[in-house]
Design a protein around this motif. Structure first.
Motif: not given
Length: 262
Positions: A197-210
């Motif tokens: 689950i953690w890996d799936e969630l991490v890959n869903t985040i748009n890191w360009n907006k962070v």
């Protein structure tokens, strides 16, 4: 160099004559001491003895994870196509990380029927008092909603979890829970949150907006909504099978030709 053979000849011997291939080293499992292996073996036997399939489906797994504003990357799959190394460096092949990046801790729990809401712990150190106040009531609420009075709460051996006041709160409120001396140490591969689950969630985040802690929290929350909607059936409803894998994983880790569990 000791044999006075050129690098090209060595490569030819390795590949053509010996049929060998080069493989990158991968961290696939935690390094376990002998004492930790013994504790895992005891835990595996305890699970096998006390939990049938339907009972394993009533375990509410929980875990915390740190997210920082530098994001994540895959050293194998994240690549930049360029003319040469200098061009690749210019176009972002080097992943830069801050020395002290802003970060937040996130708590989540999941079972065979539900994923609970996220609990964002962004107020500094998370000790047993914060854990009891902000996390455990959420686990209790959703565990009771889904299973009534017949379910088991799981947490790992982190200090806020193993504190005597936390353990007492769990005894007083949960129908059942895995006590601090039961869950084996160094166990990131034993919970579906860690291996799925953690890996799936991490890959869903748009890191360009962070760009800051505030935008990090915003992206975690918005991505979690997408994650639940898109992956609920794939990840969460597969947990009954994963609970079996959970047991079998420990049996496999503990078993060896000199001291088999099976």
């Amino acid at each position: 160099m000791e044999l006075d053979i050129s690098e090209r000849s060595v490569r030819r011997i390795l590949k053509n004559d010996l049929g060998l291939h080069s493989y990158k080293k991968k961290v696939v499992e935690p390094l376990l001491s002998d004492d930790q292996k013994i504790k895992r073996e005891k835990f595996a036997n305890w699970i096998r003895t006390n939990f049938r399939k339907e009972e394993s489906m009533r375990i509410l797994f929980s875990d915390e994870k740190f997210f920082d504003i530098d994001g994540v990357y895959n050293s194998q799959n994240d690549r930049v196509w360029a003319i040469d190394r200098a061009d690749a460096d210019k176009n972002g092949v080097i992943k830069q990380k801050r020395k002290f990046p802003q970060k937040v801790m996130v708590w989540l729990s999941a079972c065979s029927k539900v994923v609970t809401p996220l609990v964002i712990l962004d107020e500094g150190t998370v000790d047993h008092a914060v854990y009891i106040e902000k996390v455990l009531p959420v686990a209790l609420k959703y565990g009771n909603q889904v299973f009534g009075s017949d379910w088991v709460f799981q947490q790992d051996g982190a200090k806020p979890h193993s504190h005597h006041l936390t353990q007492q709160w769990c005894r007083d409120n949960f129908p059942s829970f895995i006590i601090k001396d039961r869950w084996p140490p160094n166990s990131p591969d034993l919970s579906p949150l860690d291996y799925s689950i953690w890996d799936e969630l991490v890959n869903t985040i748009n890191w360009n907006k962070v760009q800051s802690e505030t935008t990090l929290i915003q992206q975690i929350k918005s991505s979690f909504k997408t994650f639940v909607n898109q992956l609920f059936l794939k990840v969460v409803l597969a947990l009954p099978i994963d609970c079996i894998v959970f047991v079998k994983t420990m049996e496999t880790i503990c078993a060896n030709k000199n001291n088999p569990v099976l």
